[in-house]
Every structure is written in structure tokens, then in C-alpha cells.
Design a protein around this motif. Structure first.
Motif, PDB file in Angstrom:
ATOM      1  N   SER B 173      62.423  13.678  92.470  1.00 52.42           N
ATOM      2  CA  SER B 173      62.871  12.592  91.357  1.00 52.42           C
ATOM      3  C   SER B 173      63.536  13.374  90.145  1.00 52.42           C
ATOM      4  O   SER B 173      63.138  14.600  90.342  1.00 52.42           O
ATOM      5  N   GLY B 174      64.440  12.623  89.376  1.00 51.04           N
ATOM      6  CA  GLY B 174      64.855  13.397  88.569  1.00 51.04           C
ATOM      7  C   GLY B 174      65.840  14.699  88.754  1.00 51.04           C
ATOM      8  O   GLY B 174      66.396  14.703  89.891  1.00 51.04           O
ATOM      9  N   ASP B 175      65.843  15.510  87.821  1.00 52.61           N
ATOM     10  CA  ASP B 175      66.553  16.930  87.829  1.00 52.61           C
ATOM     11  C   ASP B 175      65.739  18.212  87.548  1.00 52.61           C
ATOM     12  O   ASP B 175      64.794  17.869  87.054  1.00 52.61           O
ATOM     13  N   LEU B 176      66.195  19.370  88.250  1.00 50.46           N
ATOM     14  CA  LEU B 176      65.451  20.540  87.899  1.00 50.46           C
ATOM     15  C   LEU B 176      65.815  21.567  87.105  1.00 50.46           C
ATOM     16  O   LEU B 176      66.960  21.621  86.895  1.00 50.46           O
ATOM     17  N   GLY B 177      65.006  22.268  86.562  1.00 52.81           N
ATOM     18  CA  GLY B 177      65.388  23.578  85.944  1.00 52.81           C
ATOM     19  C   GLY B 177      65.549  23.435  84.480  1.00 52.81           C
ATOM     20  O   GLY B 177      65.720  24.453  83.834  1.00 52.81           O
ATOM     21  N   GLY B 178      65.468  22.198  83.871  1.00 51.39           N
ATOM     22  CA  GLY B 178      65.953  21.959  82.377  1.00 51.39           C
ATOM     23  C   GLY B 178      64.911  22.586  81.426  1.00 51.39           C
ATOM     24  O   GLY B 178      65.375  22.931  80.426  1.00 51.39           O
ATOM     25  N   ALA B 179      63.500  22.395  81.786  1.00 48.10           N
ATOM     26  CA  ALA B 179      62.373  22.538  81.049  1.00 48.10           C
ATOM     27  C   ALA B 179      62.604  24.153  80.998  1.00 48.10           C
ATOM     28  O   ALA B 179      62.345  24.863  79.762  1.00 48.10           O
ATOM     29  N   TYR B 180      62.521  24.979  82.058  1.00 43.55           N
ATOM     30  CA  TYR B 180      62.573  26.424  82.129  1.00 43.55           C
ATOM     31  C   TYR B 180      63.741  26.884  81.136  1.00 43.55           C
ATOM     32  O   TYR B 180      63.571  27.627  80.339  1.00 43.55           O
ATOM     33  N   LEU B 181      65.000  26.587  81.209  1.00 46.64           N
ATOM     34  CA  LEU B 181      66.106  26.776  80.306  1.00 46.64           C
ATOM     35  C   LEU B 181      65.977  26.214  79.108  1.00 46.64           C
ATOM     36  O   LEU B 181      66.245  27.010  77.933  1.00 46.64           O
ATOM     37  N   GLY B 182      65.268  25.073  78.830  1.00 47.15           N
ATOM     38  CA  GLY B 182      65.000  24.846  77.450  1.00 47.15           C
ATOM     39  C   GLY B 182      64.265  25.701  76.599  1.00 47.15           C
ATOM     40  O   GLY B 182      64.485  26.224  75.508  1.00 47.15           O
ATOM     41  N   LEU B 183      63.245  26.339  77.448  1.00 55.18           N
ATOM     42  CA  LEU B 183      62.430  27.404  76.953  1.00 55.18           C
ATOM     43  C   LEU B 183      63.119  28.971  76.765  1.00 55.18           C
ATOM     44  O   LEU B 183      62.947  29.533  75.713  1.00 55.18           O
ATOM     45  N   GLN B 184      64.141  29.276  77.585  1.00 52.76           N
ATOM     46  CA  GLN B 184      64.983  30.432  77.294  1.00 52.76           C
ATOM     47  C   GLN B 184      65.699  30.158  75.824  1.00 52.76           C
ATOM     48  O   GLN B 184      65.673  31.130  75.149  1.00 52.76           O
ATOM     49  N   GLN B 194      63.494  35.562  63.801  1.00 47.73           N
ATOM     50  CA  GLN B 194      62.903  36.778  63.376  1.00 47.73           C
ATOM     51  C   GLN B 194      63.813  37.801  62.725  1.00 47.73           C
ATOM     52  O   GLN B 194      63.460  38.458  61.536  1.00 47.73           O
ATOM     53  N   VAL B 195      65.016  37.957  63.120  1.00 47.54           N
ATOM     54  CA  VAL B 195      65.994  38.765  62.292  1.00 47.54           C
ATOM     55  C   VAL B 195      66.667  38.399  61.344  1.00 47.54           C
ATOM     56  O   VAL B 195      66.657  39.146  60.279  1.00 47.54           O
ATOM     57  N   ASN B 196      67.101  37.013  61.296  1.00 44.54           N
ATOM     58  CA  ASN B 196      67.704  36.477  60.377  1.00 44.54           C
ATOM     59  C   ASN B 196      67.228  34.751  59.864  1.00 44.54           C
ATOM     60  O   ASN B 196      67.719  33.909  60.517  1.00 44.54           O
ATOM     61  N   PRO B 197      65.956  34.782  59.024  1.00 45.95           N
ATOM     62  CA  PRO B 197      65.393  33.589  58.724  1.00 45.95           C
ATOM     63  C   PRO B 197      66.471  32.397  58.083  1.00 45.95           C
ATOM     64  O   PRO B 197      66.033  31.518  58.170  1.00 45.95           O
ATOM     65  N   GLN B 198      67.438  32.903  57.620  1.00 45.01           N
ATOM     66  CA  GLN B 198      68.258  32.261  56.887  1.00 45.01           C
ATOM     67  C   GLN B 198      68.932  31.257  58.092  1.00 45.01           C
ATOM     68  O   GLN B 198      70.089  30.422  57.631  1.00 45.01           O
ATOM     69  N   ASN B 199      69.252  31.980  59.115  1.00 45.78           N
ATOM     70  CA  ASN B 199      70.195  31.361  60.294  1.00 45.78           C
ATOM     71  C   ASN B 199      69.843  30.082  60.557  1.00 45.78           C
ATOM     72  O   ASN B 199      68.604  29.517  60.625  1.00 45.78           O
ATOM     73  N   GLN B 200      70.954  29.058  60.394  1.00 49.18           N
ATOM     74  CA  GLN B 200      70.755  27.374  60.980  1.00 49.18           C
ATOM     75  C   GLN B 200      71.056  27.429  62.149  1.00 49.18           C
ATOM     76  O   GLN B 200      72.568  27.617  62.548  1.00 49.18           O
ATOM     77  N   PRO B 201      70.208  27.209  63.467  1.00 48.09           N
ATOM     78  CA  PRO B 201      70.706  27.245  64.683  1.00 48.09           C
ATOM     79  C   PRO B 201      71.501  25.947  64.806  1.00 48.09           C
ATOM     80  O   PRO B 201      71.131  24.932  64.322  1.00 48.09           O
ATOM     81  N   ASP B 202      72.716  25.914  65.827  1.00 47.19           N
ATOM     82  CA  ASP B 202      73.357  24.584  66.392  1.00 47.19           C
ATOM     83  C   ASP B 202      72.594  24.445  67.723  1.00 47.19           C
ATOM     84  O   ASP B 202      73.143  25.065  68.761  1.00 47.19           O
ATOM     85  N   LEU B 203      71.677  23.448  67.628  1.00 45.90           N
ATOM     86  CA  LEU B 203      71.062  23.432  69.254  1.00 45.90           C
ATOM     87  C   LEU B 203      71.552  22.148  69.816  1.00 45.90           C
ATOM     88  O   LEU B 203      71.042  21.634  70.821  1.00 45.90           O
ATOM     89  N   ASP B 204      72.527  21.542  69.355  1.00 46.78           N
ATOM     90  CA  ASP B 204      73.159  20.098  69.677  1.00 46.78           C
ATOM     91  C   ASP B 204      73.461  20.055  71.447  1.00 46.78           C
ATOM     92  O   ASP B 204      73.172  19.235  71.988  1.00 46.78           O
ATOM     93  N   LYS B 205      73.934  21.393  71.635  1.00 44.08           N
ATOM     94  CA  LYS B 205      74.523  21.363  73.007  1.00 44.08           C
ATOM     95  C   LYS B 205      73.400  21.422  73.877  1.00 44.08           C
ATOM     96  O   LYS B 205      73.420  21.399  75.161  1.00 44.08           O
ATOM     97  N   TYR B 206      72.212  21.779  73.584  1.00 42.32           N
ATOM     98  CA  TYR B 206      71.114  21.935  74.285  1.00 42.32           C
ATOM     99  C   TYR B 206      69.870  20.821  74.209  1.00 42.32           C
ATOM    100  O   TYR B 206      68.824  20.811  74.678  1.00 42.32           O
TER     101      TYR B 206
END
Lengths: 349, 349
Positions: B173-184, B194-206
């Protein structure tokens, strides 16, 4: 023991999770025809039945519920099963299956986990319970055991906590306070050992109370005995957190009060002598010491003749109207309000 | 989040264990008439039935199975329920009840545990499952969640892992591998933070793959769909540890081999693009990435017409005789032996 470098050691990582589960569970016998499928699929399967299913679960955490410096792993496995079966018997049901999940840090070799499972298996064989599933994972610290027990009973036989009525008699199986005092003795010996590792403790005079702490037995016999006596309790609970706390659960859920008589509390001679040695009040210990896993129940006063004189059962008081409160009647005939000083794991850290 | 000093905080010790269980569970709705008694007695009671009972249990440990620095507690509660329901659906059964036990250190305020239970409640409401029991205790470190799920199915409908036959089609059913890559992606963002707490990540494409990791859905719809299509799988398992590991369980228990076709593996476009970004092979990820909680099953080749073209289902290969082995057929038409590179928590420390 676990630090002994001469022991044979097999690392858990070598086996992996699937290998570990198979290795640990392959020698367990199945006792119930209701167990259609045990370990080895996504879920266990239990056959359809015209009886009700009862389910209960408990979690034991190293450093909170047990201390491996005096609790051998085999005993721990046995006791973890008892804690759960006790809850099933407290519903007046019979336990048929358990699932066992453990989280364990890599500092434990396979042989240690085998010891734990040897205790679980002994409990399963003694109590005729089938291990049907579970999960095995690593922890970042120590051991944690989560057991779920599944039981069966006819609908009309199930006993809840909320059925007690004024004038009902309050009955307890076995005797009280032993497990708590056994723990005090073991804690003291641990401290002595830390100061003088060469000291050989003489624990002969504490045999009974230490066994109550390290190898408690759940009262599978009591639902059977009650059936033979043709007595159906009006309410029942198992004593895991101390008599006070448990009778208060029954009274609160049944909307009643109670009177417990100090001179009726069943105490083993070792509990009395060890209380004196520790300068503790044996009544307080019987009321607030946990882990006895005896059953506390109420029966109609009409059933008194059926239970009186039974060596397994002691009438310790009676249920009253709610507005009379929950009280202990002392030997000096004074009434003192009961307080739940049951154990709260969140106060432990 | 948990370190924010401005948050309202109530200590767990104040409430105690009984208070905490009551507080956390009092707003849960009951959906099943089979739930005779839920939280509040020694055990829950489930009514008698002419269906079989299925039981499964899973343990999630902080620092082993999840990282609270990117897993919000509400999502954790939701996911912990999904992990268990998925096992029930993989038996072709419907889930009706769960028990939830948690061990939690005193560093968590009540409000954090409420968040966790809000996720559990959302899962119960969405999947129509009754919370009927559990245990709440302190831990010496972090959070641990142990859930047991109870389901029902007609005896003739239950699907095990061991019924696959040569020529059967392998379906996912469904598709595979998404959860693992989401974790990456989440692990990478944690390191950036941890290096730069001010960084605002753009996660839209994930968005899709992060949701697959943080808020997976168990496939309650698949047993229903199969019933509508009048297809009974010959074997079924849920994909928690990666496709390779799961198909090997089916083949081993069914005493068969299999052929999986690389070009048939269902991959979301975000899985393909993110694999490229991380320089990882999307086939490897589909085979070995865990936590997708899709269902993997086999059906008789005679049922092909009933399932072909269904947008929820993909035929990815077929079962073979045992002596042909378990193989992946690559896009270049080469056969490679499948290896279980499923996740082993004991290698994690």
C-alpha cells in the motif's frame, strides 16, 4: 554479579531484535487452547469465547521499582509477572496470556536477559499462563519491563471495585507488611555490604519476609476458593500499594466508608519481630507497606458463615455509610482517619 | 521547548500516580460497546464475542526510537498509537482498544505529558479506538511509552505471515522510504540548529516526507478496501523495519522465495528528489528505510484483476519457490539477493 568479567557474555547486538525474541521465547509452553497464535506474527490471536476478556498492564523500572544489587534477575522476571496476574485475579478472573516487553541497555549480556526470562518462564509454568507476544529493545539506561496480562471470566463472575455496601465485611487473604519489611532488611544489608564487602549476613530469621519481597505469589487460589465456598465478593482489589490506599479505592468507588480494626490485621510473627527490631509500628507497616499482592475484598454479611475460620482469609472490618468516613479502630478503641500513604513513584527521584 | 522557563509547569509529584492517570484519561471517549470497563479498576473488561481477539504491543524509548529535539510530544503520542494499530491492521483485523503505559522522568512537567496524551487522544478519536488502561510511573531518564493494542476479526478473515504461495503477487500500500528520508532531513536541521540557532529552515519542499516521519498513519483503510474488493490476502505484515526485512519474514515463515522488481517500487517524487540531494540510492531507501507503516501482503494471482489499477495498491513482485531465493530484480534486469538491513536498536548505543 553483572560486572563479573569471568562470566560468559554474548552481546545483544550480535543477536539483534528478532533473534533475541526468538531465542528467549522458543522454549515457552502454551497451556491454553484459546491461544491460537503466540509470538511470531504482527499480533497474537486469542480465540473467540463466550467469556469476557480482562486486560491489565504494569511497568517496572530499574532504580524506581527494583534494585538489581539485591534483586536477582530471575526473581525480577517472576515478580513482574506476579504483579500483573495479581490484577487479573483481583477481577475474580483467571489469567491465560501475557505479553512481555523489555527495554535493556547494552551493558547487560544475553545471559542476564536469559535469567530474566527464566523467571518469566517459571511464572508462566507455575501459573499456567501463555507468553504470546512482546517487544525487545535497547534502552539508554538500565532495564524496564512492561507486561500486559489477559484473562477470562464469565460476565456474572467479574468483581469490580465499586460494589461494596454498608455492613459488608472486609476480608483480606494471607498476611500483610512482609514484603515491605523484607525490603528494609535487604536495603540494610546492601548498606552493610557497601561498608564491609567481606561481611557474611545471617538472614535466616528473615526468610519469610525476604521471600515476600523477592518472590511474591499472586493469589490465583483465592478466586477458586471463593467459587468453592459459593461466595461472590461485592468488590475486590489487589494490595500492591498498601491496605490503606486499597481500601480507600474501594470506598471511594463504592461511595461508602469503612472501619478497619487494628487488632484484626493479619501479621506474620516475622513481621512483628522485625518491626520491633527496626523500631517501626507494625500496624503502620500493614496499612502502608506495599507489594504484598494479597487480595482485599468485601462480602455480604450473610456470607460470614462461609468464610469464617478459613485459614486463608481474615475479616478485618466492615463497610459503613459514606458519611461515617474511612477509619481505623485502634486497640485502645480510638477511631483514626485512614490516610493513603501508598507509594508514589514520582516522589522517588 | 521543554526548557522554556516561562511555561506553566505543574510537577508530576504533586498529582501522584492515581491523580495523574485520572487527569490524563478523563476526557477520552469510548467508541466500542465491547468496552465494558475502561480505566479505573484492576483490569479493563472487554465483552465476550464470537470474533477472535488480536493483541500486539510495542515499546518506544527516548534516545533510541525518537529524539524530542525534533519530535513534538503530541506527534510522539500519535505515532506511538499508530505503530501498534498498524500491527492490528496487518492481521486484517480492526483495532478496538489500547492500553498506554508511560515511564517519565520528573524533568517533564505535567503540561508536557498532557501534550503527549493529546496526541494519543487524537489518534484514538481519528481511529475510533478506546483507551482502556495503562500505567504511569517515573523513570530515571527520559520518556518510555509502552502501548498494547487489542483488535477483533472473524476467524476466517485473519491473515498471518505464513500463507504465501509461489506465483502469489506481492502488493504494497502507499509509497515507501518517505519516513526514513524525513528523518534524515530532521537530523540535518538539528545539526544546523546546533551550529546556528538563529537559522530559519525552509522545509516546505520536504513537507510530505517530514509528515511521514512525524505523523504516520496506520492503514486502517486497507483491510476495509480488501473486503470491498473481495480479496483475502494469503499473507500480510506491516512495514515498520523496511521492505526487505518484512518480505523476508513472509518468505521465511511461508517457506517460499520472492522476486521484487526495482522498477515497480512506489516512490513519492519528494523521496526521489531528496534521495538525490542526500546522494542516497532511492531503491536502497525503499528497501531498508523503516517506519512507513504501509501494509505488505500477498494475493493469489487470480485476484489480479480485482486489485490492478487501484491507486492505493502497487504490485511489486511475486512469490517463488523457496529454492529460488529472495531476490531484487534491478532495472538492468540483474538479480541481487535481498538482505535484511532492518533497524536493530541494539546497534544504536
Amino acid at each position: 554479579m553483572l560486572e563479573d568479567k569471568n562470566q560468559e557474555r554474548t552481546s545483544l547486538a550480535e543477536l539483534g531484535e528478532f533473534g533475541l525474541i526468538n531465542h528467549l521465547t522458543k522454549h515457552f509452553k502454551m497451556y491454553h487452547s484459546s491461544t491460537v497464535k503466540g509470538v511470531g506474527d504482527d499480533a497474537a490471536v486469542i480465540s473467540a469465547s463466550d467469556k469476557e476478556t480482562v486486560i491489565t498492564t504494569d511497568l517496572l523500572v530499574e532504580g524506581v521499582h527494583f534494585d538489581l544489587s539485591y534483586m536477582p534477575l530471575k526473581h525480577l522476571g517472576y515478580k513482574a509477572v506476579m504483579v500483573n496476574l495479581s490484577d487479573v485475579y483481583a477481577m475474580n478472573a483467571d489469567a491465560e496470556q501475557i505479553t512481555v516487553s523489555i527495554a535493556v541497555s547494552n551493558r547487560f549480556p544475553l545471559e542476564a536477559i536469559e535469567e530474566l526470562y527464566a523467571g518469566i518462564q517459571l511464572a508462566c509454568d507455575t501459573y499456567k499462563v501463555d507468553l504470546v507476544g512482546g517487544d525487545t529493545t535497547s534502552s539508554t539506561k538500565g532495564i524496564l519491563i512492561s507486561i500486559t496480562a489477559i484473562g477470562k471470566a464469565n460476565k456474572e463472575d467479574i468483581v469490580y471495585r465499586n460494589g461494596a455496601k454498608a455492613t459488608d465485611l472486609i476480608v483480606v487473604s494471607g498476611d500483610l507488611g512482609g514484603a515491605y519489611l523484607g525490603l528494609q532488611v535487604l536495603e540494610r544489608e546492601k548498606q552493610v555490604f557497601q561498608v564491609n564487602p567481606q561481611n557474611q549476613p545471617d538472614l535466616d530469621k528473615y526468610t519469610y519476609i525476604i521471600e515476600r519481597q523477592l518472590k511474591p505469589e499472586a493469589r490465583k487460589d483465592i478466586p477458586k476458593l471463593l467459587e468453592e465456598l459459593e461466595v461472590k465478593p461485592t468488590s475486590m482489589i489487589d494490595i500492591s500499594d498498601g491496605l490503606s490506599s486499597e481500601i480507600m479505592h474501594i470506598c471511594t468507588q463504592s461511595k461508602t466508608g469503612c472501619k478497619i480494626y487494628e487488632d484484626k490485621l493479619p501479621l506474620d510473627p516475622q513481621v512483628i519481630s522485625t518491626s520491633e527490631e527496626f523500631n517501626m509500628d507494625s500496624t503502620m507497616i500493614a496499612l502502608s507497606g506495599g507489594e504484598d499482592y494479597e487480595l482485599l475484598f468485601t462480602v455480604s454479611i450473610d456470607d460470614y458463615d462461609k468464610i469464617k475460620g478459613n485459614p486463608n482469609l481474615t475479616v478485618i472490618g466492615h463497610i459503613t455509610e459514606e458519611n461515617e468516613g474511612m477509619n481505623l479502630v485502634t486497640r485502645a478503641n480510638q477511631e483514626i482517619e485512614l490516610k493513603a500513604q501508598g507509594w508514589n513513584s514520582f516522589n522517588k527521584e
